[in-house]
Motif scaffolding. Structure first.
Motif, PDB file in Angstrom:
ATOM      1  N   THR A  56      22.836 -18.870 -38.912  1.00  0.00           N
ATOM      2  CA  THR A  56      24.222 -18.417 -38.776  1.00  0.00           C
ATOM      3  C   THR A  56      24.802 -18.143 -40.153  1.00  0.00           C
ATOM      4  OG1 THR A  56      25.010 -20.710 -38.767  1.00  0.00           O
ATOM      5  CG2 THR A  56      24.607 -19.670 -36.623  1.00  0.00           C
ATOM      6  N   VAL A  57      25.700 -17.162 -40.218  1.00  0.00           N
ATOM      7  CA  VAL A  57      26.365 -16.765 -41.458  1.00  0.00           C
ATOM      8  C   VAL A  57      27.869 -16.887 -41.241  1.00  0.00           C
ATOM      9  CG1 VAL A  57      26.716 -14.931 -43.145  1.00  0.00           C
ATOM     10  CG2 VAL A  57      24.493 -15.199 -42.039  1.00  0.00           C
TER      11      VAL A  57
ATOM     12  N   MET B 225      22.331  -9.851 -40.972  1.00  0.00           N
ATOM     13  CA  MET B 225      21.114 -10.391 -40.370  1.00  0.00           C
ATOM     14  C   MET B 225      20.272  -9.341 -39.673  1.00  0.00           C
ATOM     15  SD  MET B 225      22.168 -14.122 -38.856  1.00  0.00           S
ATOM     16  CE  MET B 225      23.485 -13.506 -37.820  1.00  0.00           C
TER      17      MET B 225
ATOM     18  N   PRO C  69      29.007 -10.388 -41.458  1.00  0.00           N
ATOM     19  CA  PRO C  69      27.874 -11.320 -41.309  1.00  0.00           C
ATOM     20  C   PRO C  69      26.844 -10.855 -40.301  1.00  0.00           C
ATOM     21  CG  PRO C  69      29.959 -12.508 -41.345  1.00  0.00           C
ATOM     22  CD  PRO C  69      30.295 -11.052 -41.247  1.00  0.00           C
TER      23      PRO C  69
ATOM     24  N   ARG D  46      15.737 -15.973 -40.502  1.00  0.00           N
ATOM     25  CA  ARG D  46      16.174 -16.178 -39.117  1.00  0.00           C
ATOM     26  C   ARG D  46      14.980 -16.429 -38.196  1.00  0.00           C
ATOM     27  NH1 ARG D  46      16.234 -12.875 -34.920  1.00  0.00           N
ATOM     28  NH2 ARG D  46      15.741 -11.079 -36.244  1.00  0.00           N
TER      29      ARG D  46
ATOM     30  N   VAL E  85      17.034 -17.304 -48.906  1.00  0.00           N
ATOM     31  CA  VAL E  85      18.490 -17.493 -48.928  1.00  0.00           C
ATOM     32  C   VAL E  85      18.979 -17.679 -50.367  1.00  0.00           C
ATOM     33  CG1 VAL E  85      20.387 -18.922 -48.121  1.00  0.00           C
ATOM     34  CG2 VAL E  85      18.460 -18.450 -46.603  1.00  0.00           C
TER      35      VAL E  85
ATOM     36  N   THR F 155      30.004 -17.543 -49.160  1.00  0.00           N
ATOM     37  CA  THR F 155      29.258 -17.447 -47.897  1.00  0.00           C
ATOM     38  C   THR F 155      28.526 -18.750 -47.626  1.00  0.00           C
ATOM     39  OG1 THR F 155      28.935 -15.075 -48.251  1.00  0.00           O
ATOM     40  CG2 THR F 155      27.505 -16.140 -46.645  1.00  0.00           C
ATOM     41  N   ARG F 156      28.498 -19.151 -46.364  1.00  0.00           N
ATOM     42  CA  ARG F 156      27.687 -20.286 -45.919  1.00  0.00           C
ATOM     43  C   ARG F 156      26.605 -19.767 -44.984  1.00  0.00           C
ATOM     44  NH1 ARG F 156      29.560 -26.055 -43.481  1.00  0.00           N
ATOM     45  NH2 ARG F 156      29.478 -26.487 -45.717  1.00  0.00           N
ATOM     46  N   ILE F 157      25.357 -20.030 -45.323  1.00  0.00           N
ATOM     47  CA  ILE F 157      24.213 -19.659 -44.482  1.00  0.00           C
ATOM     48  C   ILE F 157      23.573 -20.952 -43.995  1.00  0.00           C
ATOM     49  CG2 ILE F 157      21.966 -18.535 -44.394  1.00  0.00           C
ATOM     50  CD1 ILE F 157      22.952 -16.569 -46.460  1.00  0.00           C
TER      51      ILE F 157
ATOM     52  N   LEU G  40      17.175 -12.117 -44.833  1.00  0.00           N
ATOM     53  CA  LEU G  40      17.780 -12.984 -43.828  1.00  0.00           C
ATOM     54  C   LEU G  40      17.088 -12.864 -42.478  1.00  0.00           C
ATOM     55  CD1 LEU G  40      21.615 -12.796 -44.562  1.00  0.00           C
ATOM     56  CD2 LEU G  40      19.956 -14.530 -45.229  1.00  0.00           C
TER      57      LEU G  40
ATOM     58  N   SER H  69      32.272 -20.098 -46.489  1.00  0.00           N
ATOM     59  CA  SER H  69      31.900 -21.363 -47.111  1.00  0.00           C
ATOM     60  C   SER H  69      33.134 -22.074 -47.652  1.00  0.00           C
ATOM     61  CB  SER H  69      30.924 -21.103 -48.252  1.00  0.00           C
ATOM     62  OG  SER H  69      30.738 -22.256 -49.036  1.00  0.00           O
TER      63      SER H  69
END
Length: 422
Positions: free
Chosen positions: A405-406, A376, A372, A394, A332, A414-416, A390, A409
Motif C-alpha cells: 500500500t502507498v 504501483m 499512489p 507488490r 522501495v 510517502t509511506r510504502i 513497486l 507519511s
C-alpha cells in the motif's frame, strides 16, 4: 458430480414411476373393491336361492355352515319373524325394510363397511364386507406396484452412479493434474477419458501444459543467460574499482559490485532450479531490514540523509524468501534515493501486529506521490525508470498473502507498506 447424476436419475425415475404407478393403483383399487364385494354378493345370492326352497332355521344354518369359515361371519339371514341367523345385522332397519319391499338386491354403506342385501320370500340375506377387510385387500393390491416402483428407483440410481463413475474419475484426475500444474509440476499429464467433453478438455490440458513447460523453460533460460551476460561488464566494473586509490569511494563501489554479483548468482541458481518440490520460503524480516538499511546507510551518509530504523531487532519470521524480501526492500529504498532530493530523511520500520501480518514500512520526508494508484502500475514511472520497482515489491508481498500500500507519511512524504504473512 456423482451425487448430482444420482439425484437427476432419482427425480426422473420418480416422475416415470408416478406416471404409471398412479393409474395402476387406481385400477387396482377399483378391481380389488369390485372383487371383494362380488364375493360377498355371490355368497349372499347362493343363500338366497337356498332360502327359496325352505325357511327352516335349522336347514338355513346348515347351508350357512357350508360356506368357508373365513366368510361365514360376513353373512347373515333375517327371517320374516325377525330371527337373525349367522353374522348378525349390520345395515339399518330401514335398509332391511327397503330390500324386503323391493324384493331385489341393494348395496348400502354402513358405519364400518358395506352391506349387500337381497330379499327372497320375506327372508333378507346380508353379505357384509368390513372396511378393515377392504383396506387390507387394498394394501395387498397396492404393495406390488409400490415395491416395483422402489426397485426401479434403486436400479435407476445404481445405473446413474455407474454411468457417472467414468465422468467423475476423469474430472477428478483432471482437477488433480491442474493442481499439480499450479504447484509447478509442468511435466504432469492426464490420460483423456470419460465423456467426449471431458476427454477433449483433458487433451486440451495436455497441450496447454506442454506449451507452458516450453514457455517457462525458454523464459528461465533467457533469464539465466541474461544474468550471466551481465557478469562480464560487472567484472570489468569491479576490476576498475579495484584500480581506484584506497578510500571510502573505492570500498563503496566494490561493495556494490559484490552485492550485484551475488544477486546475479542467486538469479541464475534460482532459474536453474526445478519449479516443483520447492521448500516453503521463510526469513527473519527484521534481520533482512537491518542488513539492507546498513547497506544503504553508506549512500545515505554520502547524500547526507538522516535515517532511522525501528523494530529491526529480534526475530520476526515471515513466509517469504530472504532474497525476495531483500529485493523488495531494496526496490522501495531505491525509489526513495532516486525520487527524493539529497538530504531527505527516511525511516524503515518492522511492525509485528496482533494479526497474522508483519508490516515492513518505509517512510520518507520527500515531496510525496501525487497518484499512489498509478505508482504501483507495471511500466508506469514518473521519471526515467522502467516503472517495475513497486510492481516487483507488490508481487513479493502478495506471494505471501499480503499486499503493498502507498499513502502519506507522518514525515511529510510517502509511506510504502509491505505486509507479509507470518
Amino acid at each position: 458430480m456423482r451425487r448430482r447424476f444420482v439425484l437427476v436419475a432419482l427425480a426422473v425415475g420418480a416422475l416415470v414411476t408416478l406416471a404409471w404407478a398412479v393409474p395402476l393403483a387406481a385400477v387396482a383399487y377399483h378391481s380389488t373393491r369390485t372383487q371383494v364385494l362380488f364375493q360377498a354378493e355371490r355368497d349372499a345370492d347362493a343363500l338366497a336361492q337356498y332360502a327359496q326352497t325352505t325357511t327352516d332355521p335349522a336347514e338355513l344354518r346348515k347351508a350357512l355352515a357350508a360356506v368357508p369359515a373365513e366368510r361365514q361371519s360376513r353373512l347373515g339371514l333375517t327371517l320374516p319373524n325377525g330371527t337373525t341367523i349367522g353374522g348378525g345385522r349390520h345395515a339399518s332397519d330401514d335398509d332391511f325394510l327397503r330390500a324386503r319391499v323391493s324384493r331385489g338386491a341393494i348395496t348400502v354403506s354402513t358405519p364400518k363397511g358395506t352391506s349387500y342385501l337381497t330379499a327372497v320370500d320375506g327372508v333378507v340375506v346380508e353379505g357384509y364386507v368390513p372396511s378393515a377387510t377392504l383396506t387390507h385387500e387394498m394394501r395387498t393390491a397396492w404393495g406390488l406396484p409400490a415395491l416395483l416402483g422402489l426397485v426401479l428407483l434403486v436400479i435407476a440410481c445404481f445405473v446413474a452412479s455407474w454411468m457417472a463413475r467414468g465422468a467423475v474419475r476423469a474430472s477428478e484426475e483432471l482437477a488433480f493434474a491442474a493442481r499439480r500444474l499450479g504447484a509447478g509440476d509442468t511435466h504432469v499429464r492426464v490420460v483423456p477419458g470419460g465423456p467426449p467433453e471431458i476427454a477433449t478438455a483433458g487433451a486440451a490440458f495436455n497441450e496447454m501444459a506442454e506449451r507452458l513447460r516450453i514457455l517457462l523453460a525458454n523464459e528461465r533460460e533467457l533469464l539465466a543467460d541474461l544474468s550471466h551476460r551481465l557478469r562480464t561488464p560487472l567484472t570489468a566494473l569491479r576490476l576498475n574499482a579495484e584500480a581506484l586509490p584506497p578510500g571510502l569511494e573505492r570500498d563503496r563501489v566494490l561493495d556494490a559490485a559484490r552485492q550485484t554479483e551475488h544477486e546475479l548468482s542467486s538469479i541464475i541458481e534460482e532459474a536453474r532450479e526445478p519449479l516443483h518440490d520447492v521448500e516453503p520460503a521463510r526469513c527473519d524480516i527484521a534481520a533482512v531490514a537491518a542488513d539492507r538499511t546498513k547497506y544503504w546507510a553508506v549512500l545515505a551518509a554520502d547524500q547526507r540523509r538522516a535515517w532511522r530504523g525501528k523494530g529491526l531487532t529480534g526475530q520476526v519470521p515471515v513466509a517469504v524468501g530472504r532474497a525476495d524480501a531483500a529485493s523488495a526492500l531494496d526496490t522501495v529504498l531505491g525509489n526513495v534515493f532516486q525520487h527524493t532530493p539529497p538530504g531527505t530523511a527516511y525511516q524503515v520500520s518492522v511492525l509485528a501486529g496482533e494479526d497474522d501480518r508483519v508490516r515492513l514500512v518505509v517512510d520518507d520526508a520527500g515531496p510525496g506521490i501525487g497518484t499512489p494508484d498509478e505508482a504501483m502500475l507495471r511500466g508506469v514511472s514518473g521519471g526515467e525508470s522502467t516503472g517495475l520497482g513497486l510492481d516487483i515489491a507488490r508481487k513479493v508481498a502478495e506471494s505471501t498473502g499480503g499486499a503493498l500500500t502507498v499513502g502519506p507519511s507522518p514525515l511529510g512524504g510517502t509511506r510504502i507498506t509491505l505486509a507479509f504473512r507470518r
